[in-house]
Design an enzyme around this catalytic site. Structure first.
Site, short mmCIF file in Angstrom:
data_model
loop_
_atom_site.label_atom_id
_atom_site.label_comp_id
_atom_site.label_asym_id
_atom_site.label_seq_id
_atom_site.Cartn_x
_atom_site.Cartn_y
_atom_site.Cartn_z
N ARG A 121 0.81 -1.24 0.00
CA ARG A 121 0.00 0.00 0.00
C ARG A 121 0.83 1.27 0.00
NH1 ARG A 121 -3.08 -3.15 3.41
NH2 ARG A 121 -4.87 -4.01 2.30
N LYS A 143 2.66 11.56 -11.26
CA LYS A 143 1.88 10.66 -12.12
C LYS A 143 2.69 9.39 -12.31
CE LYS A 143 -0.93 13.80 -14.87
NZ LYS A 143 -1.25 14.26 -16.24
N GLU A 185 10.02 19.60 -24.21
CA GLU A 185 9.25 19.90 -22.99
C GLU A 185 9.78 21.18 -22.33
OE1 GLU A 185 6.55 18.16 -22.25
OE2 GLU A 185 6.84 16.15 -23.12
N LYS A 227 7.01 23.52 -13.09
CA LYS A 227 6.11 22.37 -12.95
C LYS A 227 5.66 22.23 -11.50
CE LYS A 227 4.87 17.73 -14.09
NZ LYS A 227 5.10 16.51 -14.88
N GLU A 237 -4.93 17.47 -11.64
CA GLU A 237 -5.38 17.94 -12.94
C GLU A 237 -6.88 18.21 -13.01
OE1 GLU A 237 -3.14 16.05 -16.10
OE2 GLU A 237 -4.63 16.66 -17.57
N ARG A 241 -3.51 22.29 -14.12
CA ARG A 241 -2.46 21.36 -14.55
C ARG A 241 -2.59 20.97 -16.03
NH1 ARG A 241 0.26 16.26 -11.15
NH2 ARG A 241 1.64 15.63 -12.83
N ASN A 245 -0.59 20.13 -20.93
CA ASN A 245 -0.89 19.34 -22.13
C ASN A 245 -0.73 20.14 -23.41
OD1 ASN A 245 -1.54 17.05 -20.65
ND2 ASN A 245 -3.63 17.77 -20.30
N HIS A 248 0.09 18.55 -26.71
CA HIS A 248 -0.05 17.10 -26.55
C HIS A 248 -1.27 16.51 -27.25
CE1 HIS A 248 3.26 17.62 -23.84
NE2 HIS A 248 3.25 16.35 -23.46
N HIS A 252 -0.07 13.59 -29.37
CA HIS A 252 -0.48 12.20 -29.09
C HIS A 252 -1.05 11.55 -30.34
CE1 HIS A 252 -0.94 12.56 -24.45
NE2 HIS A 252 0.27 12.19 -24.81
N HIS A 265 8.49 10.86 -28.12
CA HIS A 265 7.41 11.67 -27.56
C HIS A 265 7.67 13.17 -27.78
CE1 HIS A 265 4.30 13.06 -24.86
NE2 HIS A 265 5.21 13.73 -24.17
#
Ligand code: NAD
Ligand code: ZN
Length: 358
Positions: A121, A143, A185, A227, A237, A241, A245, A248, A252, A265
């Protein structure tokens, strides 16, 4: 050594950034007051470069580390290797106090973080990012997760690390193409949040890419600060946040449509940022000159700027629609207002493509 704090009340943590500081990791982890058994998760390529220094540093600080390797590559960021990590961590006798240390790029960081979040946990987690992308982006913000056959990063959780330890010297062994991809980035942060950083990159992006210690420490710190601030305000998010993106949505789609083979990426995101900037200008959100400055900087970083030939508008719109961020038919598209400032535009996928002239 520079330190940036991610402020999240009792889950706040430091990001320490320096040049040639890998050896100091053990001492700093010891200060977290965790157990002696530890797992270092990495891949064979990174292990051969930095595994021994990290293990030595931990042993000198009286830890008993076990090095666990997963194969290199995004295709291994899945539930099978997540299970493999748990098996090895339990076999090594890790308990609830044992730190898990991710040594590598974003793939290792996401997978090790998700394992640390779920083992017993949740055990203490330390990020030691070794790619530019991981140093300015994936190691900060909590994340974690893995890919699923249905798409990227579909399984995961938020789990903040207890420490992020960045040695910019590790970037010296990184292939140049990977440095450029990480630079996408860096440019993203400049466009959405920092006119100062943008001007600095315009003055000498080549300097950053030469990997000079002082310049790198400074730029990585700035990106982490930007960030960290966004994450502190909106950890999960719910709103702000999502400005991260920027580029993106289309990026993507380009990654998916080229089967994740053609572009790294950061390269796909570079194309997406140019697209988003031109769309912003076409819709009157920013000046044409702003879009041109962004495009020029991305080009100077040696990154692609154009949607690949043969990819028509309809196919692109369909790929955008299939992305997980579409809700009730509209996308919360991150548009540029000026360098350092964005605004959201709620658009259908068809509008995104048509308004940009595809
Ligand atoms: N968690 C987040 O917030 C977040 C954000 C952005 C991206 N990501 C994830 O990050 C991943 C991409 O990360 P990445 O770009 O770091 O890719 P990566 O982890 O695959 O690393 C790129 C390559 O560089 C090698 N490498 C790493 N460090 C090296 C070094 N110092 N010297 C030489 N080679 C080195 C790796 O072995 C790999 O082959 C994706 O899975 C993406 O989904 C996560
Ligand atoms: Zn990204």
């Amino acid at each position: 050594m520079e330190t940036v704090t991610v402020e999240l009340s009792e889950r706040s943590y430091p990001i320490a950034i320096g040049a040639g500081v890998l050896d100091g990791l053990g001492e700093r982890v010891r200060a977290l007051r965790c157990g002696r058994r530890a797992a270092v998760v990495t891949n064979p390529a990174v292990a051969s470069l930095y595994g021994a220094s990290v293990v030595d540093s931990l042993e000198s600080a009286s830890f008993e580390p076990t090095l666990i390797e997963i194969p290199d590559g995004e295709e291994h960021k899945n539930l099978a290797w997540f299970g493999f990590l748990h098996d090895h961590m339990l076999q090594a006798g890790l308990d609830r106090e044992s730190p898990v240390i991710a040594l590598g790029g974003g793939v290792v960081g996401d997978l090790a973080g998700f394992s640390a979040a779920t083992l017993l946990r949740g055990v203490p987690f330390v990020q030691v990012p070794t790619t530019l992308l991981a140093q300015v982006d994936s190691s900060v913000g909590g994340k974690t997760g893995v890919n699923h056959a249905n798409g990227k990063n579909l399984i995961g959780t938020f789990y903040q690390p207890h420490l992020v330890w960045i040695d910019v010297h590790t970037l010296r062994s990184l292939p140049e193409r990977q440095v450029r991809a990480g630079m996408a980035e860096v440019i993203k942060y400049a466009v959405i949040l920092s006119p100062g950083l943008f001007e600095r990159l315009e003055e000498g992006i080549e300097c950053v890419m030469r990997l000079d210690d002082d310049v790198l420490v400074d730029v990585v710190r700035l990106c982490c600060e930007l960030k960290a601030k966004v994450v502190s305000e909106d950890e999960r998010e719910a709103g702000l946040r999502s400005i991260l993106n920027f580029g993106h949505t289309v990026g993507h789609a380009v990654e998916v449509l080229t089967d994740y083979r053609e572009y790294l990426h950061g390269e796909a995101i570079a194309i997406g940022m140019v697209f988003a900037s031109r769309l912003s200008a076409a819709k009157g959100h920013c000046a044409g000159k702003t879009a041109a400055r962004i495009t020029a900087l991305i080009r100077r970083a040696g990154l692609p700027t154009e949607i690949p030939d043969g990819l028509d508008g309809e196919v692109l719109a369909a790929a955008i629609k299939a992305d997980k961020k579409v809700s009730s038919g509209k996308i919360k598209f991150v548009a540029v207002a000026e360098i350092g400032r964005t605004r959201f535009d709620h658009l259908t996928c068809e509008e995104i493509v048509a308004d940009a002239g595809y």
